[in-house]
Design an enzyme around this catalytic site. Structure first.
Site, PDB file in Angstrom:
ATOM      1  N   PRO A  12       0.780  -1.236   0.000  1.00 23.24           N
ATOM      2  CA  PRO A  12       0.000   0.000   0.000  1.00 23.24           C
ATOM      3  C   PRO A  12       0.813   1.288   0.000  1.00 23.24           C
ATOM      4  O   PRO A  12       0.248   2.355  -0.164  1.00 23.24           O
ATOM      5  CB  PRO A  12      -0.776  -0.115   1.308  1.00 23.24           C
ATOM      6  CG  PRO A  12       0.127  -0.906   2.189  1.00 23.24           C
ATOM      7  CD  PRO A  12       0.820  -1.891   1.311  1.00 23.24           C
ATOM      8  N   ASP A  35       2.917   1.365 -11.773  1.00 20.67           N
ATOM      9  CA  ASP A  35       1.708   2.166 -11.679  1.00 20.67           C
ATOM     10  C   ASP A  35       1.900   3.394 -10.809  1.00 20.67           C
ATOM     11  O   ASP A  35       2.841   3.490 -10.050  1.00 20.67           O
ATOM     12  CB  ASP A  35       0.637   1.342 -10.942  1.00 20.67           C
ATOM     13  CG  ASP A  35      -0.151   0.501 -11.890  1.00 20.67           C
ATOM     14  OD1 ASP A  35      -0.080   0.757 -13.087  1.00 20.67           O
ATOM     15  OD2 ASP A  35      -0.865  -0.407 -11.404  1.00 20.67           O
ATOM     16  N   LYS A  57      -1.026   7.089 -14.046  1.00 21.10           N
ATOM     17  CA  LYS A  57      -1.528   8.415 -14.397  1.00 21.10           C
ATOM     18  C   LYS A  57      -0.532   9.476 -13.924  1.00 21.10           C
ATOM     19  O   LYS A  57      -0.156   9.512 -12.772  1.00 21.10           O
ATOM     20  CB  LYS A  57      -2.863   8.619 -13.679  1.00 21.10           C
ATOM     21  CG  LYS A  57      -3.816   9.458 -14.484  1.00 21.10           C
ATOM     22  CD  LYS A  57      -5.144   9.599 -13.763  1.00 21.10           C
ATOM     23  CE  LYS A  57      -5.901   8.291 -13.645  1.00 21.10           C
ATOM     24  NZ  LYS A  57      -7.160   8.361 -12.928  1.00 21.10           N
ATOM     25  N   GLY A  88       0.225  -1.486  -7.177  1.00 17.14           N
ATOM     26  CA  GLY A  88      -0.069  -1.109  -5.795  1.00 17.14           C
ATOM     27  C   GLY A  88      -0.895  -2.189  -5.104  1.00 17.14           C
ATOM     28  O   GLY A  88      -1.724  -2.854  -5.723  1.00 17.14           O
ATOM     29  N   GLY A  89      -0.660  -2.363  -3.806  1.00 12.99           N
ATOM     30  CA  GLY A  89      -1.452  -3.323  -3.027  1.00 12.99           C
ATOM     31  C   GLY A  89      -1.246  -4.740  -3.533  1.00 12.99           C
ATOM     32  O   GLY A  89      -0.118  -5.168  -3.767  1.00 12.99           O
ATOM     33  N   ASP A  90      -2.359  -5.449  -3.695  1.00 20.15           N
ATOM     34  CA  ASP A  90      -2.306  -6.807  -4.242  1.00 20.15           C
ATOM     35  C   ASP A  90      -2.797  -6.761  -5.702  1.00 20.15           C
ATOM     36  O   ASP A  90      -3.839  -6.173  -5.971  1.00 20.15           O
ATOM     37  CB  ASP A  90      -3.209  -7.733  -3.422  1.00 20.15           C
ATOM     38  CG  ASP A  90      -3.154  -9.148  -3.972  1.00 20.15           C
ATOM     39  OD1 ASP A  90      -2.297  -9.911  -3.515  1.00 20.15           O
ATOM     40  OD2 ASP A  90      -3.943  -9.470  -4.891  1.00 20.15           O
ATOM     41  N   THR A 118      -2.638  -5.857   0.675  1.00 16.16           N
ATOM     42  CA  THR A 118      -3.648  -4.967   0.105  1.00 16.16           C
ATOM     43  C   THR A 118      -3.959  -3.779   1.005  1.00 16.16           C
ATOM     44  O   THR A 118      -3.942  -3.889   2.239  1.00 16.16           O
ATOM     45  CB  THR A 118      -4.945  -5.749  -0.204  1.00 16.16           C
ATOM     46  OG1 THR A 118      -5.898  -4.805  -0.702  1.00 16.16           O
ATOM     47  CG2 THR A 118      -5.521  -6.414   1.037  1.00 16.16           C
ATOM     48  N   MET A 171     -11.618   2.704  -4.037  1.00 14.48           N
ATOM     49  CA  MET A 171     -11.978   3.596  -5.148  1.00 14.48           C
ATOM     50  C   MET A 171     -13.313   4.285  -4.890  1.00 14.48           C
ATOM     51  O   MET A 171     -14.107   4.478  -5.805  1.00 14.48           O
ATOM     52  CB  MET A 171     -12.053   2.813  -6.471  1.00 14.48           C
ATOM     53  CG  MET A 171     -10.718   2.231  -6.877  1.00 14.48           C
ATOM     54  SD  MET A 171     -10.784   1.297  -8.402  1.00 14.48           S
ATOM     55  CE  MET A 171     -11.338  -0.292  -7.823  1.00 14.48           C
ATOM     56  N   GLY A 200      -3.092   5.538   3.219  1.00 14.68           N
ATOM     57  CA  GLY A 200      -2.749   4.641   4.315  1.00 14.68           C
ATOM     58  C   GLY A 200      -1.328   4.113   4.226  1.00 14.68           C
ATOM     59  O   GLY A 200      -0.810   3.881   3.142  1.00 14.68           O
TER      60      GLY A 200
HETATM   61  N1  SAH Z   1      -4.773  -3.552  -5.729  1.00 21.87           N
HETATM   62  C1  SAH Z   1      -4.908  -2.455  -4.818  1.00 21.87           C
HETATM   63  C2  SAH Z   1      -6.201  -1.694  -5.022  1.00 21.87           C
HETATM   64  C3  SAH Z   1      -6.241  -1.003  -6.341  1.00 21.87           C
HETATM   65  S1  SAH Z   1      -7.689  -0.045  -6.549  1.00 21.87           S
HETATM   66  C4  SAH Z   1      -4.802  -2.998  -3.380  1.00 21.87           C
HETATM   67  O1  SAH Z   1      -4.823  -4.211  -3.181  1.00 21.87           O
HETATM   68  O2  SAH Z   1      -4.626  -2.190  -2.467  1.00 21.87           O
HETATM   69  C5  SAH Z   1      -7.142   1.536  -6.001  1.00 21.87           C
HETATM   70  C6  SAH Z   1      -7.765   1.865  -4.680  1.00 21.87           C
HETATM   71  O3  SAH Z   1      -7.054   1.245  -3.642  1.00 21.87           O
HETATM   72  C7  SAH Z   1      -7.743   3.329  -4.318  1.00 21.87           C
HETATM   73  O4  SAH Z   1      -8.787   4.040  -4.916  1.00 21.87           O
HETATM   74  C8  SAH Z   1      -7.919   3.272  -2.819  1.00 21.87           C
HETATM   75  O5  SAH Z   1      -9.244   3.012  -2.490  1.00 21.87           O
HETATM   76  C9  SAH Z   1      -7.127   2.032  -2.484  1.00 21.87           C
HETATM   77  N2  SAH Z   1      -5.767   2.357  -2.052  1.00 21.87           N
HETATM   78  C10 SAH Z   1      -4.617   2.023  -2.638  1.00 21.87           C
HETATM   79  N3  SAH Z   1      -3.570   2.435  -1.920  1.00 21.87           N
HETATM   80  C11 SAH Z   1      -4.060   3.032  -0.834  1.00 21.87           C
HETATM   81  C12 SAH Z   1      -3.509   3.659   0.310  1.00 21.87           C
HETATM   82  N4  SAH Z   1      -2.187   3.755   0.478  1.00 21.87           N
HETATM   83  N5  SAH Z   1      -4.325   4.148   1.252  1.00 21.87           N
HETATM   84  C13 SAH Z   1      -5.661   4.067   1.113  1.00 21.87           C
HETATM   85  N6  SAH Z   1      -6.250   3.502   0.057  1.00 21.87           N
HETATM   86  C14 SAH Z   1      -5.467   2.981  -0.892  1.00 21.87           C
END
Ligand code: SAH
Length: 481
Positions: A12, A35, A57, A88-90, A118, A171, A200
């Site tokens: 994250p 990304d 973006k 980002g995230g998973d 995530t 999102m 976060g």
């Molecule tokens: N695959 C990602 C999610 C992608 S969709 C995951 O597993 O985290 C993108 C959304 O993820 C953003 O609109 C937001 O809702 C959330 N997001 C991603 N990074 C974040 C962060 N650091 N803090 C809070 N929300 C986050």
């Protein structure tokens, strides 16, 4: 031979949340396709030689369309490249990771997926919200709040409310009012605790707590922006007690780390673990002098020396025979240990002056160090009539990208902390931002007296670590906040 694509979840934002397997894949990458949501600190971990393709973006530009990303991955793999797709995230949670694999699968290109941490769970966690708790709920539901242009949200709110579970929306920032309205209309209590966690796990993280009824207004007032997760459920009430991240001693404090990139890691990681907003800005780089006849000839004559002060010039340990080794500080000593060697002497205060004064030598000394090493060492030895060959084995170069951003931060922030781990980092820093800058608002956190003396020359207010170690430097930073 066709290459391979590894889909890697970068987590994250906190670089410490990249998995070990993800880091390993990143280090071996020849091409990295990344990304917008991948943190700069993680991007800094990719090999310098790797081709870097940003498909996220940018301010005014649109992201690269998905089918084009899929094609880039395929093309690079077919060129035989080892490709890492960093997300980002998973990657498989609202990350379109599956779509990216389809084309590869059709073409028989081999791929792997490294799951990531995530934001759906970690952003609440860093905001003090455990997404489940036995007393509060028995399920967790992760929902996208993304609205297709001109369409209604496609969410079955009644079904969600019936679960009585914790709801996490990704999102969802722009659709926050509709999401809350939908839940209320479906019968959820307006007093249900709810929260938004913005950015976060990063130093800029903010948690906004409210109730389902008040969240849209409170979030608007706070001008919440994406990326943020929305959490609805009883667990949100626990945040007041469990809010550990916001309480870290350096939370949100910007600390500039000026060490050379390859050595910045430990200091940065420790500061981040304390909540600091670490800005890695390497002001110097060290490059080995190669070829280096002076070192070669000194190595030929090793038996001439009783003592060596090494900063790590490698030769097989056996060549050193009875030569004694001195290190300027514990860091150098640790490097020696990695090569099966141990310093016979480390001065009590880790600087050149104390080494020169304290080295218990009777015979000749070989000093292997930077080209422009401090004269304090040779002067100290000379005063004691100890012969010394001062041999340069590496050169310090000042990286000098004259960052406007850094300059603005130095002049515009009260108490900006800038760490200096050697006099040369001070020189590199000053030459980057410009000598004419007003340094009076920042604080130079210096590892030793010589470093501090260099900083004072430029009018930089300083604080000096109790001893010249990273531990002491971090302690001094903590004492000042
Ligand atoms: N695959 C990602 C999610 C992608 S969709 C995951 O597993 O985290 C993108 C959304 O993820 C953003 O609109 C937001 O809702 C959330 N997001 C991603 N990074 C974040 C962060 N650091 N803090 C809070 N929300 C986050």
């Amino acid at each position: 031979m066709p290459g391979k694509v590894t889909l890697v979840g970068a987590g994250p934002g906190d670089p410490g949340l990249l998995t070990r397997k993800g880091l390993e894949a990143l280090r071996k990458a020849e091409v990295v396709v990344y990304d917008r949501l991948v943190s700069p600190a993680i991007l800094a971990m990719m090999p310098e030689k790797a081709e870097q393709i940003d498909v996220g973006k940018q301010a005014a530009r649109h992201p690269v369309p998905q089918d084009q990303i899929n094609q880039i991955l395929l093309d690079k793999a077919l060129e035989g490249k080892n490709v890492v797709r960093l997300k980002g995230g998973d990657p498989f949670l609202f990350g379109r990771g599956g779509e990216e694999l389809e084309l590869l699968a059709q073409h028989g290109v081999s791929f792997e997926e490294v799951p990531g941490i995530t934001s759906a769970i970690s952003a609440p966690a860093y905001g003090g919200i455990p997404v489940t708790h036995r007393d509060c709920c028995s399920s967790l539901h992760i929902v996208t709040g993304h609205q297709r242009a001109g369409k209604e949200l496609d969410i079955d709110f009644e079904a969600l409310v019936r679960t009585k579970g914790t709801l996490v929306f990704l999102m969802g920032v722009s659709a926050l009012p509709q999401i809350c309205r939908g839940l209320l209309d479906a019968g959820m209590e307006p007093h249900m605790p709810a929260a938004v966690v913005e950015r976060g796990t990063t130093p800029a993280q903010r948690r906004i707590s409210a109730t389902l009824g008040t969240l849209p207004a409170v979030a608007e007032e706070a001008q919440v922006e994406s990326p943020a997760v929305i959490v609805v459920g009883k667990v949100c009430a626990l945040a007041e007690d469990f809010d550990w991240f916001d309480k870290l001693p350096l939370k949100g404090r910007r600390v500039v780390v000026t060490r050379p990139r390859e050595r910045a890691g430990t200091l940065s990681a420790r500061l981040r673990a304390l909540g600091a907003d670490v800005w890695e800005y390497p002001c110097i780089a060290t490059i080995p002098l190669d070829p280096c006849p002076a070192v070669d000839s000194a190595m030929e004559r090793l038996c001439d020396y009783e003592w060596q002060w090494l900063e790590g010039h490698g030769k097989d340990a056996r060549a050193l025979g009875a030569v004694k080794l001195a290190a300027i500080g514990p860091g150098t000593d640790r490097e020696l240990k990695k090569h099966g060697l141990k310093a016979d002497y480390v001065p009590e205060v880790y600087d050149a002056a104390h080494l020169g004064e304290g080295l218990p030598a009777t015979g000749k000394v070989l000093a292997l160090r930077a080209e422009e090493g401090s004269p304090a060492l040779t002067e100290g030895l000379a005063r004691r009539n100890i012969a010394c060959d001062d041999v340069a084995s590496y050169r310090t170069v000042y990286e000098n990208p004259r960052s406007q951003e850094l300059r603005a931060a130095v002049e515009g922030t009260d108490g900006l902390l800038v760490t200096f781990t050697s006099a040369s980092t001070v020189k590199g820093f000053v030459s980057s931002v410009g000598e004419d800058v007003n340094f009076s608002r920042m604080v130079g956190m210096c590892i030793g007296q010589q470093t501090a003396a260099e900083a004072k020359k430029f009018g930089i207010p300083v604080r000096v670590a109790r001893e010249a170690t990273m531990d002491a430097l971090v302690e001094t930073i903590l004492e000042g906040v």
